[in-house]
Write a protein that holds these residues in place. Structure first.
Motif, PDB file in Angstrom:
ATOM      1  N   ASP A  39     -39.340 -48.121 -17.225  1.00 56.71           N
ATOM      2  CA  ASP A  39     -38.050 -47.440 -17.330  1.00 56.71           C
ATOM      3  C   ASP A  39     -37.627 -47.299 -18.799  1.00 56.71           C
ATOM      4  O   ASP A  39     -37.108 -46.250 -19.211  1.00 56.71           O
ATOM      5  N   ALA A  87     -39.922 -44.682 -20.380  1.00 56.21           N
ATOM      6  CA  ALA A  87     -39.600 -43.339 -19.899  1.00 56.21           C
ATOM      7  C   ALA A  87     -38.383 -42.774 -20.620  1.00 56.21           C
ATOM      8  O   ALA A  87     -38.355 -41.591 -20.999  1.00 56.21           O
ATOM      9  N   GLU A  88     -37.372 -43.603 -20.821  1.00 56.84           N
ATOM     10  CA  GLU A  88     -36.182 -43.158 -21.534  1.00 56.84           C
ATOM     11  C   GLU A  88     -36.517 -42.794 -22.982  1.00 56.84           C
ATOM     12  O   GLU A  88     -36.010 -41.799 -23.518  1.00 56.84           O
ATOM     13  N   CYS A 116     -39.410 -41.681 -24.114  1.00 56.45           N
ATOM     14  CA  CYS A 116     -40.153 -40.411 -24.099  1.00 56.45           C
ATOM     15  C   CYS A 116     -39.218 -39.236 -23.853  1.00 56.45           C
ATOM     16  O   CYS A 116     -39.319 -38.187 -24.512  1.00 56.45           O
ATOM     17  N   ARG A 117     -38.310 -39.394 -22.905  1.00 59.50           N
ATOM     18  CA  ARG A 117     -37.356 -38.334 -22.570  1.00 59.50           C
ATOM     19  C   ARG A 117     -36.430 -38.054 -23.751  1.00 59.50           C
ATOM     20  O   ARG A 117     -36.210 -36.884 -24.130  1.00 59.50           O
ATOM     21  N   LYS A 118     -35.922 -39.093 -24.371  1.00 55.23           N
ATOM     22  CA  LYS A 118     -34.986 -38.946 -25.488  1.00 55.23           C
ATOM     23  C   LYS A 118     -35.625 -38.256 -26.676  1.00 55.23           C
ATOM     24  O   LYS A 118     -34.991 -37.425 -27.355  1.00 55.23           O
ATOM     25  N   ILE A 120     -46.770 -41.350 -19.655  1.00 51.56           N
ATOM     26  CA  ILE A 120     -45.441 -40.834 -19.318  1.00 51.56           C
ATOM     27  C   ILE A 120     -45.208 -39.548 -20.091  1.00 51.56           C
ATOM     28  O   ILE A 120     -45.493 -39.481 -21.299  1.00 51.56           O
ATOM     29  N   ASP A 169     -42.948 -36.000 -21.430  1.00 48.79           N
ATOM     30  CA  ASP A 169     -41.750 -35.841 -22.250  1.00 48.79           C
ATOM     31  C   ASP A 169     -40.474 -35.651 -21.431  1.00 48.79           C
ATOM     32  O   ASP A 169     -39.379 -35.538 -21.989  1.00 48.79           O
ATOM     33  N   GLY A 193     -40.000 -38.023 -19.055  1.00 47.35           N
ATOM     34  CA  GLY A 193     -39.833 -39.380 -18.565  1.00 47.35           C
ATOM     35  C   GLY A 193     -40.510 -39.657 -17.237  1.00 47.35           C
ATOM     36  O   GLY A 193     -40.236 -40.673 -16.597  1.00 47.35           O
TER      37      GLY A 193
END
Length: 327
Positions: free
Chosen positions: A83, A86-87, A89-91, A117, A119, A121
């Motif tokens: 988790d 993932a955050e 990568c997303r950010k 993972i 982009d 997330g």
């Protein structure tokens, strides 16, 4: 490929590999704090290399490999560790490769995992190490190679440490379509020279990009040599770290260049030539497998094991069993 840039383009994938400092962790709380440190690496690396599309962390970088508490630090996938990743990568709008050692396994011992993972997330791959390092690693062996489409359409395959010592695993991964094979490892001295050379060999013999992220520093047991590197599909090293902990290096990988090489190279096209033997003499070449051991392995695994043991050794359990039989 040109080297020395911090950029990428629509035709190139920017990749970074990290000589992560080997963590020595005693509790789940310490593991999660380490995950947050890894997330900060993702953010900082993206700031420094704006072309970054994918960042790779070594095997054991999340939980370490505690000699007595390793089983207490196991987790699930997804779970609190992924988790956090993932955050990050997303950010930062990047893909990331992370290590989970290990994933709780209802069939027995935990798995050693390569987690990719994207982009957004989302977990795109959870590969289980096929060849755990014996006699020290307690991980339950995986049973299949994996390839997924990665950033900008580049196809990514997974290897974990000792896996890449087996040429069959890399070849199978590439034959599933991988254009970049990523090896996450926790390799220690004295294997430095062999493992650095291996990356170039696997790239060359499989006409593939090859990227390695290795640990650096010392834990309770071993000293790790770092030298994370990124290798071109012709075996040339594009970028390489030294031995210091927390070094990061970067390169860009051309998608069109590797696809052109696989389509148009001849003498160096080891993938094509494998199943087109002698095509200069025989129309379309010979596709039949000439390797008797691989035929035996497929048709009679028990017999293949016997052949191997006659050349090498038996397991300690087999020795004990035979000694009991002679008493």
């Amino acid at each position: 490929m040109p080297v020395g840039t911090i950029s990428s383009s629509q035709d190139t994938v920017g990749i970074a590999v990290v000589n992560y400092q080997v963590p020595v962790l005693e509790s789940q709380e310490e593991v999660l704090e380490n995950c947050r440190n890894i997330a900060s690496f993702v953010e900082g690396t993206k700031m420094g290399y704006p072309g970054l599309d994918i960042i790779v962390f070594p095997e054991y970088s999340t939980q370490g490999f505690h000699p007595t508490k390793w089983n207490e630090l196991c987790t699930t996938i997804p779970g609190p560790e992924t988790d956090i990743f993932a955050e990050a990568c997303r950010k930062n709008k990047v893909w990331g490769v992370f290590s989970i050692t290990g994933e709780i396994n209802p069939k027995g011992n935990p798995y050693n995992c390569f987690v990719l993972i994207d982009d957004q997330g989302e977990i795109r791959m959870n590969y289980h190490k096929i060849n755990p390092w014996v006699p020290k690693e307690p991980w339950y062996p995986g049973s299949e190679t994996m390839v997924v489409e990665g950033p900008k359409g580049l196809k990514i395959g997974a290897n974990i440490c000792y896996d890449s010592n087996m040429p069959e695993i890399v070849r199978d991964t590439v034959m599933k379509g991988a254009e970049l094979v990523i090896r996450i490892q926790g390799y220690m001295y004295p294997s430095k020279e062999q493992q650095i050379k291996l990356a170039s060999i696997r790239a060359w013999e499989n006409l593939t990009y090859f990227a390695v992220a290795n640990m650096a520093g010392r834990d309770k047991v071993y000293s790790y040599f770092g030298h994370s590197n990124i290798v071109n599909f012709d075996g040339a090293i594009l970028a390489e770290c030294g031995s210091s902990p927390d070094e990061v290096t970067y390169a860009e990988l051309s998608i069109s260049a590797i696809r052109n090489a696989r389509k148009n190279w001849t003498a160096e096209n080891h993938l094509f030539n494998l199943t087109h033997r002698g095509y200069s003499a025989v129309e379309n070449g010979v596709a039949d497998c000439p390797y008797s051991f691989y035929k035996t392995w497929t048709e009679d695994p028990k017999k293949a094991k016997e052949i191997c043991e006659n050349l090498t050794r038996t397991t300690p359990e087999q020795v004990e069993e035979r000694e009991k039989e002679t008493v």
